[in-house]
Design a protein around this motif. Structure first.
Motif: not given
Length: 349
Positions: A178-188, A308-316, A329-331
């Motif tokens: 879920f995390l990888v798929g969402t980051f790679g599609s909607a996230g990017l 990197l994980y924090y960034y990945l998860r918050r974007v996803a 926090a994100m900045r």
């Protein structure tokens, strides 16, 4: 699915029913007036206080304050949490065989729970805990939290019971996919519009999408400990007495078996401290007192991966329905990703 109960619709009689004991036999007198205080930054967490009352004969005195959790009202957050099975994790952690706190980091005990479908969870008496007054932790509170966190992590470092297979790791298929798929599609897609992000972060995001499965596997490789997974100020309560050490932490539904610096990245993202490496070194020193083999280089590498994980998860979590979160926090994390050359970690995975 049962619709979540609106916090403003809750009264003393309803609370007694949700606690599973029936009107008149729960922790509060059904005729007692309750007041609700929303926890800053966590719309689904409330503190409930009763008006003073003399307990009835034969009944224990009611608690002075409870923390009550409700499912988030936002459909996107609810869907994300349900997809990962997070409420079930929290119920398990508060069960009789769940995680116990240490002298410095105390987990609230489960005083009662509501219908699982509604997602209502009532935690124990919080009268001795005060919430931080600001969205970000002060330097002093950050140091206090890091010490407590290191003590808690040390207790479970490389010794999580085999019976706790219900506690997921970051590479668990449902979670990782879920995390990888969402980051790679909607996230990017959303990141393409986030022109406030540093150039290095925006350029590194495609590489992160490619290497995300390896990142999650690395964070799930031994030595592991019990990680809270969402350590922001609204989930941390400090003792009312400043002289009392330690903290109390709520909202454990995102808990996993992972590398300890994952929690540290979340905490530092929500800290006013200027030098995150000072907090990382404090964490290392506290751990090294009881955990052998801790090295500064090893922790720094894990910390960079945790950023990197924090960034990945918050974007996803947010991109699919609300865009990339633009908040302090994100900045802070985006700046730390650049400062520590965190994207270089992807080449070693």
């Amino acid at each position: 699915m049962t619709a979540p109960l609106a916090p403003e619709a809750l009264d003393a009689a309803t609370l007694s029913v949700l606690l599973g004991s029936g009107a008149g036999s729960g922790p509060f007198d059904p005729e007692q007036e309750l007041t609700f205080e929303q926890v800053e930054g966590a719309a689904h967490v409330w503190r409930v206080r009763p008006t003073p009352a003399v307990p009835r004969a034969g009944r224990p005195a009611p608690p002075n304050s409870l923390i009550v959790k409700f499912p988030p009202a936002d459909d996107g957050v609810r869907a994300f949490k349900e997809r990962l099975g997070l409420p079930a994790v929290e119920h398990a952690l508060h069960g009789p065989d769940g995680v116990q706190g240490t002298a410095l980091l105390r987990l609230p005990g489960l005083r009662g729970g509501g219908p699982a479908a509604a997602g209502v969870l009532v935690l124990d008496d919080m009268a001795d805990g005060t919430l931080p007054p600001r969205p970000a932790l002060s330097v002093a509170d950050s140091e206090r939290a890091v010490r407590a966190l290191a003590s808690f992590h040390a207790r479970w470092w490389a010794r999580i019971p085999d019976a706790w297979q219900w506690l997921p790791d970051e590479a668990a298929p449902a979670r990782a996919n879920f995390l990888v798929g969402t980051f790679g599609s909607a996230g990017l897609s959303a990141l393409a519009e986030a022109d406030w992000l540093p150039t290095e972060v925006r350029h590194g995001s495609a590489r992160l999408a490619e290497r995300a499965p390896a990142l999650l596997r690395a964070l799930s490789a031994p030595p592991l400990t019990v990680v809270h997974g969402d350590l922001h100020p609204a989930n941390i309560l400090f003792p009312a007495d400043p002289a009392e050490p330690g903290i109390r932490v709520i909202d454990w539904e995102a808990a996993t078996r992972s590398r300890g610096p994952v929690d540290l990245a979340f905490l530092i993202a929500n800290s006013e401290a200027d030098d995150d490496l000072e907090l990382l070194d404090l964490y290392r020193r506290e751990l090294a007192a009881t955990v052998p083999g801790i090295t500064a280089d090893g922790l720094l590498s894990d910390y960079r991966r945790a950023l990197l994980y924090y960034y990945l998860r918050r974007v996803a979590l947010r991109a699919a329905y609300a865009g990339v979160p633009d908040d302090p926090a994100m900045r802070r994390v985006a700046a730390a990703l650049v400062r520590h050359r965190a994207f270089d970690e992807l080449d070693a995975l």
